[in-house]
Design a protein around this motif. Structure first.
Motif, PDB file in Angstrom:
ATOM      1  N   ALA A  73       2.253   2.252  -7.881  1.00 33.55           N
ATOM      2  CA  ALA A  73       0.937   1.894  -8.390  1.00 33.55           C
ATOM      3  C   ALA A  73       1.048   0.980  -9.600  1.00 33.55           C
ATOM      4  CB  ALA A  73       0.157   3.162  -8.767  1.00 33.55           C
TER       5      ALA A  73
ATOM      6  N   GLY B 151       8.557   4.392   4.200  1.00 35.33           N
ATOM      7  CA  GLY B 151       8.021   3.529   3.167  1.00 35.33           C
ATOM      8  C   GLY B 151       8.317   4.057   1.788  1.00 35.33           C
ATOM      9  N   TYR B 152       7.755   3.384   0.792  1.00 36.38           N
ATOM     10  CA  TYR B 152       7.973   3.789  -0.593  1.00 36.38           C
ATOM     11  C   TYR B 152       7.325   5.140  -0.832  1.00 36.38           C
ATOM     12  CZ  TYR B 152       8.535   3.250  -5.626  1.00 36.38           C
ATOM     13  OH  TYR B 152       8.899   3.414  -6.928  1.00 36.38           O
ATOM     14  N   ALA B 153       8.084   6.084  -1.447  1.00 36.62           N
ATOM     15  CA  ALA B 153       7.582   7.445  -1.635  1.00 36.62           C
ATOM     16  C   ALA B 153       6.541   7.528  -2.723  1.00 36.62           C
ATOM     17  CB  ALA B 153       8.743   8.394  -1.953  1.00 36.62           C
ATOM     18  N   GLY B 154       6.536   6.603  -3.683  1.00 32.27           N
ATOM     19  CA  GLY B 154       5.552   6.636  -4.743  1.00 32.27           C
ATOM     20  C   GLY B 154       5.741   7.731  -5.749  1.00 32.27           C
TER      21      GLY B 154
ATOM     22  N   GLN C 169      13.961   3.011   0.541  1.00 29.11           N
ATOM     23  CA  GLN C 169      12.548   3.135   0.183  1.00 29.11           C
ATOM     24  C   GLN C 169      12.168   2.142  -0.908  1.00 29.11           C
ATOM     25  OE1 GLN C 169      12.870   7.409  -0.600  1.00 29.11           O
ATOM     26  NE2 GLN C 169      11.310   7.750   0.943  1.00 29.11           N
TER      27      GLN C 169
ATOM     28  N   ASN D 264       7.408  -5.701   1.522  1.00 27.78           N
ATOM     29  CA  ASN D 264       6.003  -5.615   1.917  1.00 27.78           C
ATOM     30  C   ASN D 264       5.022  -5.977   0.807  1.00 27.78           C
ATOM     31  OD1 ASN D 264       6.727  -4.550   4.526  1.00 27.78           O
ATOM     32  ND2 ASN D 264       7.116  -2.587   3.544  1.00 27.78           N
TER      33      ASN D 264
ATOM     34  N   PRO E 157       0.829  -1.203   0.000  1.00 24.03           N
ATOM     35  CA  PRO E 157       0.000   0.000   0.000  1.00 24.03           C
ATOM     36  C   PRO E 157       0.863   1.252   0.000  1.00 24.03           C
ATOM     37  CG  PRO E 157      -0.787  -1.574   1.638  1.00 24.03           C
ATOM     38  CD  PRO E 157       0.531  -2.093   1.145  1.00 24.03           C
ATOM     39  N   GLY E 158       0.471   2.223  -0.791  1.00 22.89           N
ATOM     40  CA  GLY E 158       1.232   3.457  -0.904  1.00 22.89           C
ATOM     41  C   GLY E 158       2.139   3.518  -2.098  1.00 22.89           C
ATOM     42  N   GLY E 159       2.286   2.425  -2.833  1.00 19.77           N
ATOM     43  CA  GLY E 159       3.076   2.495  -4.048  1.00 19.77           C
ATOM     44  C   GLY E 159       4.131   1.425  -4.139  1.00 19.77           C
TER      45      GLY E 159
END
Length: 316
Positions: A47, A234-237, A181, A188, A43-45
């Motif tokens: 996408a 987490g991943y910045a996306g 990141q 995850n 979740p969060g990227g």
């Protein structure tokens, strides 16, 4: 010779009668919806932008394209391959063991122009050990290429279990994210597909509960079982976070007075000052106050402003 020709004609006619004539589509890669992806990024990227599925006789392969903000040529993706029994049409995919040289050549082709370095640290996510190589491009991008093979060992009840296997390959490049990141996505992600049947289960048997639970003399602390706590971000996306992106305070617009024309200045005369509610000042009031001489407030005549109810009422 005549008998041979007659035999060929009869066999051809029989073949034509036995044919159903059904139109079929050959086994080829196809575009499927995002909901049918066999693996999902965290979740969060990043996408999902598309999923291409390649069915095989002994499994299936999906290339899940991910959002990319890097300047390096190429597309970010998560490729997952299932190797199992012969259950569908198409050509069988040969099993390819994980070799370091082959993987590094594959990584160089996936991320051209970036010198990748194999990281020697032992890493493990929820599905087992994985490895990766990382590097930086000349344009400021951070790139990683990660790979993982998921295959359970022999079950405790003997031979004939856990024959399935899954191979996962990540290609991630981002201009705004760092190596930690990007690595958090590999930690995850979630695999949503599996094989039908216990004999081809690639994940193995569920793990047993901790033997310390419920025992005296074995305290369990909150942070004792959090080895992945070092990944605090987490991943910045692909979103660049800057300190100046917070709330901006705007200053009130400064009123600019329009200079009066000479003829207009002669005609206008200072009139009574009508107070307005609050600190509201109209432009006409500002012009009148600028052109009128200053007078004491006590000597200014008071003007009675009628209420809205008595506007149409006759004068007394």
């Amino acid at each position: 010779m005549l008998h041979i020709c007659m035999g060929l004609v009869v066999s051809s006619a029989a073949t034509g009668c036995n044919s159903t004539g059904t139109v079929t589509r050959p086994v080829a890669p196809s575009l499927v919806s995002d909901e049918q992806a066999l693996a999902l990024p965290p979740p969060g990227g990043p996408a999902i932008v598309g999923v291409v599925e390649r069915p095989r006789r002994n499994g299936v392969e999906q290339t899940i394209s991910l959002a990319t903000t890097a300047r390096v040529p190429g597309q970010n993706y998560l490729r997952i391959e299932f190797f199992g029994p012969a259950v569908s049409r198409g050509q069988s995919a040969p099993f390819r063991a994980v070799h370091e040289r082959a993987i590094l050549r594959e990584a160089a082709q996936a991320i051209p122009g970036v010198r990748l370095t194999r990281r020697s640290t032992f890493l493990q996510n929820s599905y087992g050990p994985f490895a990766y190589a990382a590097g930086h491009s000349g344009l400021g991008d951070t790139c990683i290429y990660a790979w993982q093979q998921i295959r359970a060992g022999t079950a405790s009840d003997g031979i004939g279990r856990n024959f399935g296997m899954i191979q996962v390959h990540w290609r991630l490049c981002d201009f705004h994210a760092g190596e930690q990141q990007l690595l958090s996505a590999v930690y995850n992600y979630t695999i949503t597909g599996t094989f039908d049947g216990k004999a081809w289960n690639p994940f193995g048997e569920p793990g047993r509960a901790d033997s310390r639970i419920g025992e005296t003399g074995h305290p369990i602390y909150p942070m004792a079982g959090a080895p992945a706590g070092s990944l605090s971000i987490g991943y910045a996306g692909g979103v660049e976070l800057t300190p100046t992106a917070s709330v901006m305070h705007r200053s009130a617009p400064v009123a600019v007075q329009r200079p009066l024309a000479k003829a207009e200045a002669k005609v206008r005369e200072p009139g009574p000052r009508v107070p307005l509610p609050g600190n509201v000042t109209t432009r006409a009031g500002a012009e009148n106050s600028a052109s009128a001489p200053e007078q004491p407030t006590a000597q200014a005549p008071r003007v009675r402003v009628p209420s809205p109810r008595s506007i149409s009422a006759p004068r007394p």
